[in-house]
Structures are given as C-alpha cells and as structure tokens.
Design an enzyme around this catalytic site. Structure first.
Site, PDB file in Angstrom:
ATOM      1  N   ASP A  26     -38.036  52.676  48.785  1.00 25.84           N
ATOM      2  CA  ASP A  26     -38.747  53.512  47.807  1.00 25.84           C
ATOM      3  C   ASP A  26     -39.804  54.435  48.421  1.00 25.84           C
ATOM      4  O   ASP A  26     -40.823  53.966  48.936  1.00 25.84           O
ATOM      5  CB  ASP A  26     -39.477  52.638  46.783  1.00 25.84           C
ATOM      6  CG  ASP A  26     -38.614  51.556  46.180  1.00 25.84           C
ATOM      7  OD1 ASP A  26     -37.840  50.937  46.918  1.00 25.84           O
ATOM      8  OD2 ASP A  26     -38.736  51.302  44.968  1.00 25.84           O
ATOM      9  N   GLU A  84     -37.270  56.820  43.710  1.00 25.54           N
ATOM     10  CA  GLU A  84     -37.698  56.616  42.331  1.00 25.54           C
ATOM     11  C   GLU A  84     -39.213  56.560  42.130  1.00 25.54           C
ATOM     12  O   GLU A  84     -39.694  56.580  41.002  1.00 25.54           O
ATOM     13  CB  GLU A  84     -37.024  55.369  41.752  1.00 25.54           C
ATOM     14  CG  GLU A  84     -37.681  54.076  42.046  1.00 25.54           C
ATOM     15  CD  GLU A  84     -38.199  53.446  40.760  1.00 25.54           C
ATOM     16  OE1 GLU A  84     -37.778  53.840  39.681  1.00 25.54           O
ATOM     17  OE2 GLU A  84     -39.064  52.576  40.872  1.00 25.54           O
ATOM     18  N   ASN A 116     -35.956  52.063  37.882  1.00 22.10           N
ATOM     19  CA  ASN A 116     -36.440  51.967  36.507  1.00 22.10           C
ATOM     20  C   ASN A 116     -37.346  53.129  36.105  1.00 22.10           C
ATOM     21  O   ASN A 116     -37.604  53.330  34.923  1.00 22.10           O
ATOM     22  CB  ASN A 116     -37.166  50.637  36.291  1.00 22.10           C
ATOM     23  CG  ASN A 116     -38.357  50.456  37.214  1.00 22.10           C
ATOM     24  OD1 ASN A 116     -38.218  50.574  38.433  1.00 22.10           O
ATOM     25  ND2 ASN A 116     -39.513  50.149  36.653  1.00 22.10           N
ATOM     26  N   HIS A 117     -37.833  53.918  37.074  1.00 20.40           N
ATOM     27  CA  HIS A 117     -38.634  55.102  36.743  1.00 20.40           C
ATOM     28  C   HIS A 117     -37.800  56.389  36.805  1.00 20.40           C
ATOM     29  O   HIS A 117     -38.359  57.484  36.921  1.00 20.40           O
ATOM     30  CB  HIS A 117     -39.822  55.235  37.703  1.00 20.40           C
ATOM     31  CG  HIS A 117     -40.829  54.132  37.589  1.00 20.40           C
ATOM     32  ND1 HIS A 117     -41.347  53.735  36.377  1.00 20.40           N
ATOM     33  CD2 HIS A 117     -41.405  53.339  38.531  1.00 20.40           C
ATOM     34  CE1 HIS A 117     -42.211  52.738  36.583  1.00 20.40           C
ATOM     35  NE2 HIS A 117     -42.252  52.477  37.865  1.00 20.40           N
ATOM     36  N   HIS A 168     -31.908  47.555  42.440  1.00 18.39           N
ATOM     37  CA  HIS A 168     -33.315  47.803  42.143  1.00 18.39           C
ATOM     38  C   HIS A 168     -33.762  46.756  41.138  1.00 18.39           C
ATOM     39  O   HIS A 168     -33.490  46.866  39.940  1.00 18.39           O
ATOM     40  CB  HIS A 168     -33.476  49.221  41.580  1.00 18.39           C
ATOM     41  CG  HIS A 168     -34.880  49.718  41.606  1.00 18.39           C
ATOM     42  ND1 HIS A 168     -35.467  50.226  42.744  1.00 18.39           N
ATOM     43  CD2 HIS A 168     -35.825  49.788  40.638  1.00 18.39           C
ATOM     44  CE1 HIS A 168     -36.707  50.597  42.477  1.00 18.39           C
ATOM     45  NE2 HIS A 168     -36.950  50.330  41.202  1.00 18.39           N
ATOM     46  N   HIS A 211     -41.331  46.794  46.991  1.00 21.13           N
ATOM     47  CA  HIS A 211     -42.100  47.560  47.983  1.00 21.13           C
ATOM     48  C   HIS A 211     -42.522  46.770  49.209  1.00 21.13           C
ATOM     49  O   HIS A 211     -43.221  47.311  50.074  1.00 21.13           O
ATOM     50  CB  HIS A 211     -43.341  48.194  47.348  1.00 21.13           C
ATOM     51  CG  HIS A 211     -43.046  49.225  46.315  1.00 21.13           C
ATOM     52  ND1 HIS A 211     -44.008  50.058  45.788  1.00 21.13           N
ATOM     53  CD2 HIS A 211     -41.890  49.575  45.697  1.00 21.13           C
ATOM     54  CE1 HIS A 211     -43.463  50.876  44.895  1.00 21.13           C
ATOM     55  NE2 HIS A 211     -42.168  50.578  44.818  1.00 21.13           N
TER      56      HIS A 211
END
Length: 258
Positions: free
Chosen positions: A9, A38, A66-67, A150, A177
């Site tokens: 990410d 994302e 999800n974003h 994810h 992360h």
C-alpha cells in the site's frame, strides 16, 4: 520464468515520493511491477495525479482495496482501461460496479493475471472472497495468477491461501501496513505472505502522524489522523513464477536514511 514485484500500500505523498524515486531502479530487476495504490491520495483512495506518477515510475498494474471509491477520479480512470491498468476488488456483488477485478497480461511469453479481492472479517460487507476466487478460476486462460488479498484478519488471509494452494502462483496480503515474516511457498506451489507491508512514512502509526492515533487511544474520542512526514519506507514481495506456480519468493524492504 518471470519475476513479479509487488509493492504494498502506497500511503500519501511520502509513499508516492519514495515510489517515484526508488521504483525505476528496482523495476530493472523484475519483469512486471504491481503496486497497491489504495492509500495513495492523502491516505485514502487513488486520484489521477497519483496514478500517473506511478505509471511514470514503471508500475504495470495498480490494485486497490476498501478505500477504492474515496476519490471521484477513480471512476473515470477505471473507464480508461488502456491508459490506467487498475484492478479493483473482484468481490462486489453489484454487476454495475465500475472497473474490473482482474486483468491478464502477456509477460515474456507467460500469461500473468492480477486479481484484487477484499476480505470480510472486520471489514465492510462484500461478497464471499473464497467463492469469488473459485468462480474466477473456472476460466482456463489465466496463466500465472497473482492475488492481492486486501484484508484485516490474518486467519482469513491464510485460509484463502491454503484454499488456493496449487491453483494460483501467489497470494500476498495488504491492508495492515506492517510486513510479516511468514514468507513461504505452500506445498502445492503458491507463494504466500500475510502482509507485504506498506510504502509510506517510516516514523508513523501505519502511515499517520503519531499524535492523532495516540490521542484517540488516550481520550477514546475521535481525532484527525494526518499523514506523517519525514523519511519513508518501501515494502514489497518478489515472486519468481512459471507455469502457474511459484519457484521463489522473497521480501523486499527499503528505508530512507534520516
């Protein structure tokens, strides 16, 4: 045999800066580069500037999470499938969802399919990721399949990898992360790592300036989370694959000097 680099990410401006600075050299050592974008736009979602900077740096395919829908830019980017090779999560139930959940590329006479799938444990409601992958794998022309899962829960990521072992070349996790130390090849030839880690501020709380999360935990009240500044780190995984199976997998990490 193809070498695929997956970068975890990208978070905010520090992540975009390091990706642009470091990826071109790293890209020369691999045949294909996939980057999860994302969190690229201020820590939430993807916008045009971030996508174009990633492509200039040498990214071949961008995955989301999800974003995915945080910025309006992403809708127009997904409609331009040639200019912007974006893969959003495959397991949205609505058939009218913009974009695609997987893409197939030709790399050194090998077919490479990139898939993005969302987990459900501690996450938003989406369709079953296990069923979505089973349905996709009924196709016969996918070649080497690389899955970006994810998801929040380690158990869900591990379970999906074991479910797909031998049917895909790699299952690599994103979202938390923090890079994990469980890099391995499962018995039937699927490379796995629970989380690739992220590309963003090194001195942070998973990308955010430390004070916001600290105050949230101390006061139990909402606090604004800003993107941290300073040196950045880049985390990724390199998988060597052929014939639908992984032959090697290794973690990669680079941290800027102070």
């Amino acid at each position: 045999m193809i070498r695929v680099l997956f970068v975890g990410d990208v978070f905010g401006q520090p992540g975009r800066r390091l990706l642009s600075a470091h990826l071109p050299d790293l890209r020369r050592t691999v045949d294909f580069a996939v980057v999860n974008m994302e969190n690229a736009a201020g820590g939430f979602g993807l916008h045009r500037d971030a996508a174009e900077a990633a492509l200039r740096a040498g990214v071949d395919c961008m995955t989301l999470g999800n974003h995915a829908w945080h910025h309006k830019d992403v809708y127009s980017l997904m409609l331009d499938e040639i200019s912007y090779p974006i893969v959003r999560p495959i397991n949205y139930a609505d058939p009218g969802t913009p974009g695609v959940g997987w893409r197939t590329f030709e790399v050194k006479n090998e077919r490479l399919t990139i898939v993005n799938v969302l987990g459900r444990v501690f996450m938003e409601a989406v369709s079953n990721p296990f069923r979505a992958m089973d349905e996709l794998l009924e196709r016969k022309d996918l070649g080497n399949v690389f899955v970006d899962i994810h998801a929040e829960a380690t158990s869900e990521k591990q379970a999906l990898a074991w479910h797909l072992d031998g049917r895909v070349a790699a299952v690599i996790g994103t979202h938390t992360h923090v890079p994990t130390a469980d890099t391995r090849i499962l018995p039937r030839g699927t490379a796995y790592q629970t989380d690739a880690g992220f590309t963003g501020p090194h001195d942070s709380v998973i990308g955010s300036d430390q004070e916001g999360p600290i105050q949230r935990f101390l006061t139990e009240r909402p606090h604004r989370f800003g993107v941290a500044e300073g040196r950045a780190e880049l985390n990724g995984v390199i998988v060597q694959m052929e014939g639908g199976r992984a032959h090697s997998v290794e973690r990669y990490r680079y941290i800027e000097e102070s």
